[in-house]
Design a protein around this motif. Sequence first.
Motif, PDB file in Angstrom:
ATOM      1  N   THR B 458       9.122  -8.453 -16.488  1.00  0.00           N
ATOM      2  CA  THR B 458       7.821  -7.827 -15.775  1.00  0.00           C
ATOM      3  C   THR B 458       7.612  -7.957 -14.272  1.00  0.00           C
ATOM      4  O   THR B 458       7.661  -9.031 -13.679  1.00  0.00           O
ATOM      5  CB  THR B 458       6.594  -8.328 -16.359  1.00  0.00           C
ATOM      6  N   CYS B 459       7.534  -6.765 -13.459  1.00  0.00           N
ATOM      7  CA  CYS B 459       7.357  -6.790 -12.217  1.00  0.00           C
ATOM      8  C   CYS B 459       5.917  -7.004 -11.943  1.00  0.00           C
ATOM      9  O   CYS B 459       5.132  -6.212 -12.246  1.00  0.00           O
ATOM     10  CB  CYS B 459       7.974  -5.693 -11.573  1.00  0.00           C
ATOM     11  N   ARG B 495       4.144   2.799  -2.282  1.00  0.00           N
ATOM     12  CA  ARG B 495       5.475   2.740  -1.487  1.00  0.00           C
ATOM     13  C   ARG B 495       6.201   1.448  -1.903  1.00  0.00           C
ATOM     14  O   ARG B 495       7.574   1.476  -1.820  1.00  0.00           O
ATOM     15  CB  ARG B 495       5.083   2.811  -0.019  1.00  0.00           C
ATOM     16  N   LEU B 496       5.285   0.408  -2.049  1.00  0.00           N
ATOM     17  CA  LEU B 496       6.006  -1.021  -2.283  1.00  0.00           C
ATOM     18  C   LEU B 496       6.937  -0.745  -3.791  1.00  0.00           C
ATOM     19  O   LEU B 496       8.139  -1.164  -3.532  1.00  0.00           O
ATOM     20  CB  LEU B 496       5.040  -2.044  -2.816  1.00  0.00           C
ATOM     21  N   VAL B 497       6.824  -0.139  -4.751  1.00  0.00           N
ATOM     22  CA  VAL B 497       7.420   0.147  -5.889  1.00  0.00           C
ATOM     23  C   VAL B 497       8.679   0.958  -5.427  1.00  0.00           C
ATOM     24  O   VAL B 497       9.861   0.889  -6.515  1.00  0.00           O
ATOM     25  CB  VAL B 497       6.764   0.313  -7.034  1.00  0.00           C
ATOM     26  N   ASP B 498       8.515   1.845  -4.679  1.00  0.00           N
ATOM     27  CA  ASP B 498       9.459   2.883  -4.338  1.00  0.00           C
ATOM     28  C   ASP B 498      10.376   2.087  -3.190  1.00  0.00           C
ATOM     29  O   ASP B 498      11.252   3.016  -2.863  1.00  0.00           O
ATOM     30  CB  ASP B 498       8.781   4.067  -3.577  1.00  0.00           C
ATOM     31  N   GLY B 499      10.136   1.092  -2.760  1.00  0.00           N
ATOM     32  CA  GLY B 499      11.016   0.576  -1.969  1.00  0.00           C
ATOM     33  C   GLY B 499      10.897   1.197  -0.289  1.00  0.00           C
ATOM     34  O   GLY B 499      11.558   0.862   0.358  1.00  0.00           O
ATOM     35  N   ARG B 500       9.599   1.653  -0.157  1.00  0.00           N
ATOM     36  CA  ARG B 500       9.446   1.866   1.135  1.00  0.00           C
ATOM     37  C   ARG B 500       8.214   1.150   1.823  1.00  0.00           C
ATOM     38  O   ARG B 500       7.204   1.415   2.392  1.00  0.00           O
ATOM     39  CB  ARG B 500       8.674   3.572   1.111  1.00  0.00           C
ATOM     40  N   GLY B 501       8.118  -0.329   1.549  1.00  0.00           N
ATOM     41  CA  GLY B 501       7.121  -1.010   1.807  1.00  0.00           C
ATOM     42  C   GLY B 501       7.603  -1.268   3.203  1.00  0.00           C
ATOM     43  O   GLY B 501       8.674  -1.168   4.017  1.00  0.00           O
ATOM     44  N   ARG B 502       6.331  -1.667   4.196  1.00  0.00           N
ATOM     45  CA  ARG B 502       6.555  -1.889   5.480  1.00  0.00           C
ATOM     46  C   ARG B 502       6.179  -3.436   5.825  1.00  0.00           C
ATOM     47  O   ARG B 502       5.439  -4.054   5.155  1.00  0.00           O
ATOM     48  CB  ARG B 502       5.472  -0.967   6.409  1.00  0.00           C
ATOM     49  N   LYS B 503       6.564  -3.652   7.122  1.00  0.00           N
ATOM     50  CA  LYS B 503       6.283  -5.347   7.400  1.00  0.00           C
ATOM     51  C   LYS B 503       4.861  -5.665   7.416  1.00  0.00           C
ATOM     52  O   LYS B 503       4.607  -6.918   6.963  1.00  0.00           O
ATOM     53  CB  LYS B 503       6.922  -5.436   8.854  1.00  0.00           C
ATOM     54  N   ASP B 504       4.037  -4.772   7.766  1.00  0.00           N
ATOM     55  CA  ASP B 504       2.622  -4.952   7.929  1.00  0.00           C
ATOM     56  C   ASP B 504       1.816  -4.980   6.392  1.00  0.00           C
ATOM     57  O   ASP B 504       0.567  -5.145   6.537  1.00  0.00           O
ATOM     58  CB  ASP B 504       1.808  -4.624   9.051  1.00  0.00           C
ATOM     59  N   HIS B 546      10.697  -6.935  -2.511  1.00  0.00           N
ATOM     60  CA  HIS B 546      10.384  -5.391  -2.607  1.00  0.00           C
ATOM     61  C   HIS B 546      10.281  -4.805  -1.240  1.00  0.00           C
ATOM     62  O   HIS B 546      10.914  -3.763  -0.716  1.00  0.00           O
ATOM     63  CB  HIS B 546       9.059  -5.201  -3.129  1.00  0.00           C
ATOM     64  N   ILE B 547       9.604  -5.657   0.004  1.00  0.00           N
ATOM     65  CA  ILE B 547       9.432  -4.961   1.271  1.00  0.00           C
ATOM     66  C   ILE B 547      10.687  -5.221   1.972  1.00  0.00           C
ATOM     67  O   ILE B 547      11.050  -4.217   2.683  1.00  0.00           O
ATOM     68  CB  ILE B 547       8.296  -5.647   1.930  1.00  0.00           C
ATOM     69  N   HIS B 548      11.323  -6.639   2.306  1.00  0.00           N
ATOM     70  CA  HIS B 548      12.477  -6.703   2.983  1.00  0.00           C
ATOM     71  C   HIS B 548      13.698  -6.635   2.470  1.00  0.00           C
ATOM     72  O   HIS B 548      14.628  -5.829   3.160  1.00  0.00           O
ATOM     73  CB  HIS B 548      12.271  -8.101   3.432  1.00  0.00           C
ATOM     74  N   ASP B 549      13.927  -6.755   1.142  1.00  0.00           N
ATOM     75  CA  ASP B 549      15.324  -6.175   0.359  1.00  0.00           C
ATOM     76  C   ASP B 549      15.248  -5.038  -0.332  1.00  0.00           C
ATOM     77  O   ASP B 549      16.411  -4.858  -0.689  1.00  0.00           O
ATOM     78  CB  ASP B 549      15.372  -7.531  -0.328  1.00  0.00           C
ATOM     79  N   GLU B 559      13.074   2.786  -8.470  1.00  0.00           N
ATOM     80  CA  GLU B 559      13.616   3.178  -7.409  1.00  0.00           C
ATOM     81  C   GLU B 559      14.515   2.066  -6.790  1.00  0.00           C
ATOM     82  O   GLU B 559      15.443   2.318  -5.880  1.00  0.00           O
ATOM     83  CB  GLU B 559      12.406   3.625  -6.287  1.00  0.00           C
ATOM     84  N   LEU B 560      14.209   1.043  -7.312  1.00  0.00           N
ATOM     85  CA  LEU B 560      14.885  -0.087  -6.707  1.00  0.00           C
ATOM     86  C   LEU B 560      15.974  -1.015  -7.590  1.00  0.00           C
ATOM     87  O   LEU B 560      16.687  -1.649  -7.113  1.00  0.00           O
ATOM     88  CB  LEU B 560      14.036  -1.244  -6.272  1.00  0.00           C
ATOM     89  N   THR B 561      16.067  -0.128  -8.958  1.00  0.00           N
ATOM     90  CA  THR B 561      16.926  -0.829 -10.027  1.00  0.00           C
ATOM     91  C   THR B 561      17.981   0.132 -10.408  1.00  0.00           C
ATOM     92  O   THR B 561      17.761   1.339 -10.606  1.00  0.00           O
ATOM     93  CB  THR B 561      16.021  -1.398 -11.080  1.00  0.00           C
ATOM     94  N   ALA B 562      19.330  -0.326 -10.331  1.00  0.00           N
ATOM     95  CA  ALA B 562      20.231   0.495 -11.097  1.00  0.00           C
ATOM     96  C   ALA B 562      20.675  -0.541 -12.172  1.00  0.00           C
ATOM     97  O   ALA B 562      20.867  -1.591 -12.451  1.00  0.00           O
ATOM     98  CB  ALA B 562      21.369   0.715 -10.108  1.00  0.00           C
TER      99      ALA B 562
END
Lengths: 254, 628, 161
Positions: B458-459, B495-504, B546-549, B559-562
């Motif tokens: 569970t994420c 955005r976070l779950v899609d891998g488009r998170g930002r540093k702030d 999610h954000i950095h990696d 979107e982040l998992t294969a």
Amino acid sequence: MPTLTVNGKKVTVGEDAVILDAARCAGVHVPTLCQFDGLEPWGGCRLCVVDMWQQGWDEDWFKMVTACNHPVAEGMRVVTASERVVETRRVVLDLLLARCPDTALIQRLAAEHGITETSYEVNPKATDCILCGLCTRVCDHIGVSAIASVNRGFGREIAPPFHQAPPDCIGCLACAEVCPTQCIPYSEAAGSRRIWDKDFEMLRDPATGEAVITKAQAEHFARRSGVRPGYFATSETSKRRAMAATFAKLKVVG
Amino acid sequence: MRIESIAQFAALQEQARERATSRLQQIMVCCGTGCLASGSKKVAEAFAAEVAKRELDASVGMVVKTTGCHGFCERGPLVALLPSGILYTKVKPSNVEQIIDKTVLGGEVIPSLTYKNPADGQRIAAYTEIPFYKHQTRVAMRNIGRIDPTDILDAIVEGAYAGLAKALSEMTPEAVIEEVAVAGQRGRGGAGFSTSRKWRSCRRAPGDRRFVLCNGDEGDPGAFKDRSIMEGVPHSVLEGMVIGAWAVGAHEGYIYVRDEYPLAVVHLTIALEQARRYGLLGENIMGSGFDFDIKISRGGGAFVCGESSALMRSLEGKIGEPRAKYVHSTDKGLFDLPTVLNNVETWAGIGAIIDRGGKWFASMGTDRSKGTKAFSLVGKVKNTGLIELPMGTTLRTIIFDIGGGILGDRPFKAVQTGGPSGGCVPESLLDLPVDYERLTEAGSMMGSGGMIVMDDRTCMVDVARYFLKFLTEESCGKCVPCREGLQQLLHIFDRLVDGRGRKDDIAKIERLARGMQLGSLCELGKSAPNPVLSTLRYFRSEYEAHIHDRSCPAGTCRELTAYEIIPDLCDGCHACFKACPVDAITGTIKELHVIHHDACISCGACFDVCPTAAIRTFPKVELNTEVV
Amino acid sequence: MSEQPCVDLAKAEAILGKYPPEEPSLIQVLQDVQRAYNFLPCDVLVKVADALGVPLAHVFSVATFYKAFALNPQGDTIIKVCTGTACHIRGAGQLVEELVRTLGIRPDQTTEDLKFTIKTVNCVGACAMAPVMIVGEKYWGNAKPARMTKYLGKGRGDDEN
């Protein structure tokens, strides 16, 4: 008559006063958006939040409440610009700026709070409507209720029933005039007025020929007051002339 | 037969008892919504038909009853037998004859139908020995599963209206409030406000007309205890409300039932009719001279109407917009008149409190959270269902002893409590005794009692996003912080779950959360940031991944998992091929199967069915292919 | 409003006869109307406003606020996929996707032949059987995307899953 302090300044106000009344008494400005004297307070914009302490509480325990509708109490202490109050107002304006990026009033208020650009995602369907509810509240207040809020949450909007010309609207323009961002359009031409996609025949002042009031509004007043509709079709010009005539007949004594 | 005196009520109790004793064999088939979904109606019909055919009702006093939710929904259809106390699980109509012959008439257990303990594979026949039930202390839900909710005499035999009889004949309204105060009962809807304090406030409010309301809106997703109580023991709710009305001087009551609970409306309606017929509701209740009646009002489908002031607006025929609480609803509530609003479970406990005494109730629980609490234990846990326990039971006991541990024996990750206003409690706090204060300190809250168990798959970022999505659709939209704030938080999480998170992003989330907590008009907006803040508190590393990696440590954000099949472990069973909804897997039986990344939508269906754990997840960014 | 089919107002009159003609009856009346007509026709809403003495704008406000109401004709069979928390983590999303693939419409839409409407709904309180799908009046617990045709009644199935 309770006595309380606002930013340290002591004021005494009426029993039924709210914190905003006390602030005004004390000469302290509290920003508002959905508040309008004469209409019941609504507490929806959250811009007028202040920090408040009441007797019996721990010395440093404050509660953040809206000034427009929170009743005053004897010995209350109100702080209108504590750090967390200012920050909360900033968040409110920041969010409104995202919703209404092109709206002058919001831009100005946000700038006054140090925000020139929103931190959030701009609304792709930018609007001037801040959903303060003033238009529907005034319409309810005068007993017409032609428009109301529709849907809920982010998709909420102000609309007439079925998004069509509202059958109950009397064309009085109260909604357009009370709107803080002037986002309700209307037009007048050739003795006719148009608002909410509905056309209204205007009644003319027989003396001057000016279009004064919509027939529907005059009839609404007539129904509520028992006075004939034509009475309401007196223009400002006619009223001034009538008053001038009265003054002309007065004799100054002594 | 209208009861017009306490003596007549005692006679009715006696009549009910006699009828019960004549029922030498009781076959109780659970027909709560859960078991109905598993086909229990046909099971009940099969039993009834068989008993009628063989005239077993006349000859051996065998009775078939349909009851409310036993709570052990996953094992349904459930059939409980008295006096043997045996519980049979997953019963089919084809088992009916055998059960009657072998068990009811013959006294023998049928092992294949009994509960099998996943811990040691042992079969347990006795209801009270099954760990799921053994650890429970049922008060509000005391009779669910024992009685037919559409039969008032069944309820009376088990004690219904005994508390009311005592209140009306031996106690003053103030004494009733005092008894509830001694019990220390706190609202079971989520806020945990003292029931007696609320009643006292209302009693003192000026005016002749006042109301008692029952909040049956149970909007927390994952909670269904109120449903079970309304469906299974409706008279407990009614009795509580009559006692409460007596205590505060109300003559009118409403039960607000959410639209999604049609069976509850049916059973409550039947219960109201029966109670009126027997003079336990309506005019001159039990001959006491006290008048009180109840109407049912169905919700329109709005979570926000679980908020007390919004609920009252809804009863008034308006939209469910909460209003500021500076004026308490005990002074100005429904139609601006003094009103007491309590939760279903709160009302259901009152009869027992008056009947057995406040001290008895207060003997259970912790120092500030007295009595018992109903929980719905769901999610990735083996024994999902409805339970009731003394306050102070630890999460570990609930999840592992009663719940039987995690599905598939996967690692426990967190348990979400308090619905969209609550938070996730991690493994390090498993020994937390469950009560109002402890859960709040841990960053969650009691809420309605929903406990959603989560495993390593569970994420937590997705969990937070899930609650935000839920709340954006439920916000009434009146105030800026909630309406706009939830939408903006959802944008960030999309955005976070899609891998488009930002540093702030995390800083932005925290600032917005604080603005919503302080600025929102009602608790929906104020507590909306809780799931976000609690997952940030205990699982910050997931956010950072999610954000950095651009990776999802739980391996579920699509979107982040294969996905890929590990060649050494694949035995070619073809299960993944059949499960894949987009035909992204190729392979023939007994041969190595392959997932094609360009077609794969990362739904995880293959992962869930692979019997040899031959499928693994990895961050999509590692795919050095032309896709994504 | 003119695009809506003409409706038989007799059903609405019968419903209105059951409740006191005042604002507090509004939501109960609208629910009965929703059940009787499978949506809220505008002619009926006008009639309801008049009968209960509630401004039409408020009736419309209530009709659009609550999820139980639809302003457009719904399918003969309404498919509700529960998106409560337990169902969400046990795969409700996959059920929705399978429905979208099978019927070619998205949630809140109705098939062209007016046979099905897909809705995602809040927790229905059957969390122990997650994920749950309700097709018409029938509850399907532990639902699996692979069994979608069975749920949609294209094959005969009995109560078991």
